[in-house]
Design an enzyme around this catalytic site. Structure first.
Site, short mmCIF file in Angstrom:
data_model
loop_
_atom_site.label_atom_id
_atom_site.label_comp_id
_atom_site.label_asym_id
_atom_site.label_seq_id
_atom_site.Cartn_x
_atom_site.Cartn_y
_atom_site.Cartn_z
N GLY A 37 -9.16 -82.92 53.91
CA GLY A 37 -9.62 -81.60 54.32
C GLY A 37 -8.58 -80.51 54.17
O GLY A 37 -7.56 -80.67 53.51
N GLU A 41 -7.45 -74.75 46.23
CA GLU A 41 -7.93 -74.83 44.85
C GLU A 41 -7.73 -76.21 44.23
O GLU A 41 -8.48 -76.62 43.35
CB GLU A 41 -7.24 -73.77 43.98
CG GLU A 41 -7.99 -72.46 43.88
CD GLU A 41 -9.43 -72.60 43.36
OE1 GLU A 41 -9.64 -73.29 42.35
OE2 GLU A 41 -10.34 -72.02 43.98
N HIS A 43 -8.08 -79.16 45.72
CA HIS A 43 -9.25 -79.97 46.09
C HIS A 43 -10.49 -79.51 45.31
O HIS A 43 -11.25 -80.32 44.82
CB HIS A 43 -9.57 -79.82 47.59
CG HIS A 43 -8.51 -80.32 48.50
ND1 HIS A 43 -7.71 -79.49 49.24
CD2 HIS A 43 -8.12 -81.58 48.81
CE1 HIS A 43 -6.88 -80.21 49.98
NE2 HIS A 43 -7.10 -81.47 49.73
N GLN A 67 -2.06 -93.45 57.80
CA GLN A 67 -1.06 -93.11 56.79
C GLN A 67 0.02 -92.15 57.30
O GLN A 67 0.82 -91.66 56.53
CB GLN A 67 -1.72 -92.57 55.52
CG GLN A 67 -2.39 -91.23 55.64
CD GLN A 67 -3.18 -90.88 54.38
OE1 GLN A 67 -4.26 -91.41 54.14
NE2 GLN A 67 -2.66 -89.98 53.56
N ASP A 156 0.02 -86.03 43.99
CA ASP A 156 0.43 -87.26 44.70
C ASP A 156 0.51 -88.36 43.64
O ASP A 156 -0.33 -89.28 43.61
CB ASP A 156 -0.60 -87.59 45.78
CG ASP A 156 -0.65 -86.52 46.85
OD1 ASP A 156 0.35 -86.34 47.56
OD2 ASP A 156 -1.67 -85.81 46.94
N GLN A 159 0.79 -91.99 44.80
CA GLN A 159 -0.50 -92.41 45.35
C GLN A 159 -1.48 -92.75 44.22
O GLN A 159 -2.17 -93.77 44.27
CB GLN A 159 -1.06 -91.27 46.21
CG GLN A 159 -2.52 -91.44 46.60
CD GLN A 159 -2.98 -90.38 47.59
OE1 GLN A 159 -2.62 -90.41 48.74
NE2 GLN A 159 -3.78 -89.44 47.14
N VAL A 182 -2.67 -78.39 40.55
CA VAL A 182 -3.05 -76.98 40.56
C VAL A 182 -1.93 -76.22 41.30
O VAL A 182 -1.49 -76.63 42.37
CB VAL A 182 -4.41 -76.76 41.26
CG1 VAL A 182 -4.77 -75.28 41.31
CG2 VAL A 182 -5.49 -77.54 40.52
N SER A 191 -0.86 -77.27 48.30
CA SER A 191 -0.82 -78.36 49.28
C SER A 191 -1.32 -77.80 50.61
O SER A 191 -1.02 -76.65 50.95
CB SER A 191 0.62 -78.84 49.46
OG SER A 191 0.74 -79.61 50.64
N SER A 192 -2.05 -78.63 51.35
CA SER A 192 -2.50 -78.19 52.68
C SER A 192 -1.29 -77.90 53.56
O SER A 192 -1.36 -77.10 54.49
CB SER A 192 -3.36 -79.27 53.33
OG SER A 192 -4.43 -79.59 52.47
O1 PAF Z 1 -4.50 -87.54 49.13
C1 PAF Z 1 -5.07 -87.54 50.24
O2 PAF Z 1 -5.58 -86.53 50.71
C2 PAF Z 1 -5.14 -88.83 51.05
O3 PAF Z 1 -3.97 -89.57 50.90
C3 PAF Z 1 -6.38 -89.68 50.74
C4 PAF Z 1 -6.40 -90.17 49.31
C5 PAF Z 1 -7.64 -88.87 51.02
C6 PAF Z 1 -6.41 -90.91 51.65
O4 PAF Z 1 -6.43 -90.56 52.99
#
Ligand code: PAF
Length: 290
Positions: A37, A41, A43, A67, A156, A159, A182, A191-192
């Site tokens: 959430g 941009e 996302h 996490q 990320d 990730q 972006v 980034s949030s």
């Molecule tokens: O990148 C993220 O926002 C988070 O690590 C994810 C992939 C939604 C998992 O919680």
């Protein structure tokens, strides 16, 4: 008048399974964007890409407690559901899965997955347990949503590599679609967590992009010595009085193992604190062939 299709808000796993079943019955592919959430941009670019690829788009919004380390920002992680809902709807998302923590992790929950080697370097060193939390929640979400495709940002990068490996190792059928970073007009990766920055820190943080871009140019011009390049990038970032470097690393783009010589596709990755915000960024380093 055309039918107004409102985005559906799904709160339980059972509701998601029902929605997926209806999509499947209609012969639609399921495209999935997992998020925590507080959309920007970056996302929206994943959601637009998922939409452009056809099928039905479902976004998950879940700030995953698994996490976050005990000293990290889980409690103060930015949240604004109504804003997120409007933004997702504006790009044509069909459904949003917004579970409570108890829906994802009932009291007797006890299973975690670990992608061994890829979880160790870079952010794995300063965030113990982080990637186990990510891999576990993403695997759960994949089992709940059963997507045909899932979209992950290259910001990320570690990730992304971990999820690609998880899919390969566990023979999942979902196709992982990597999407480019972006950036703000001045280069700062979206980034949030950028909301934590003061105006001074925000201005200083552009050093990350500038130094990575500089490194990319050096490699394009024939620089091969990863050690020297890394030291130079580190010095550029350290020159900012606001930056506290966690790491600067040059790694193999596939295995994330550190490189001495940049003789194959590589990635330069950085993590640095600017005030309360821990920012990460990375860039491809592709040595010219021949
Ligand atoms: O990148 C993220 O926002 C988070 O690590 C994810 C992939 C939604 C998992 O919680």
């Amino acid at each position: 008048m055309g039918k107004i299709l409102l985005m559906q808000i799904l709160k339980t796993i059972a509701e998601v399974r029902q929605w997926v079943q209806e999509c499947r019955r209609a012969g639609e592919a399921i495209h999935f964007v997992p998020t925590m959430g507080y959309f920007h941009e970056g996302h929206l670019s994943l959601m637009r890409r998922a939409k452009a690829d056809g099928g039905r788009v479902i976004v998950s919004l879940f700030v995953n407690p698994l996490q976050f380390g005990p000293q990290e920002d889980f409690e103060r992680y930015p949240r604004d559901f109504e804003r997120d809902r409007a933004m997702a709807e504006s790009v044509g998302v069909d459904a949003m899965f917004v579970p409570e923590a108890s829906e994802m992790y009932p009291p007797d929950f006890q299973t975690q997955v670990r992608v061994q080697r890829l979880s160790q370097p870079l952010c794995g060193r300063s965030r113990p347990g982080h990637f186990e939390g990510v891999a576990t929640v993403v695997l759960k979400l994949f089992h709940i949503v059963t997507p045909d495709r899932a979209y992950f940002g290259e910001k990320d990068y570690q990730q992304l590599r971990i999820i690609q490996q998880l899919v390969r190792d566990l023979n999942l059928t979902v196709e992982i679609v990597p999407c480019p970073i972006v950036r703000e007009p001045d280069g700062l990766a979206m980034s949030s967590r950028n909301v934590y920055l003061t105006p001074e820190e925000r201005a200083a943080a552009t050093v990350l992009y500038r130094s990575l871009q500089w490194a990319q140019e050096q490699v394009a011009q024939g620089m091969r010595d990863a050690h020297v390049l890394r030291e130079q990038v580190q010095a550029q970032i350290a020159a900012s009085p606001y930056a506290r470097i966690d790491y600067v690393e040059i790694v193999d783009a596939e295995t994330l193992e550190p490189l001495e010589v940049i003789d194959r596709p590589a990635r330069i990755a950085v993590a640095a604190y600017f005030g309360k915000a821990r920012l990460i960024d990375n860039m491809a380093l592709n040595p010219p062939s021949g």
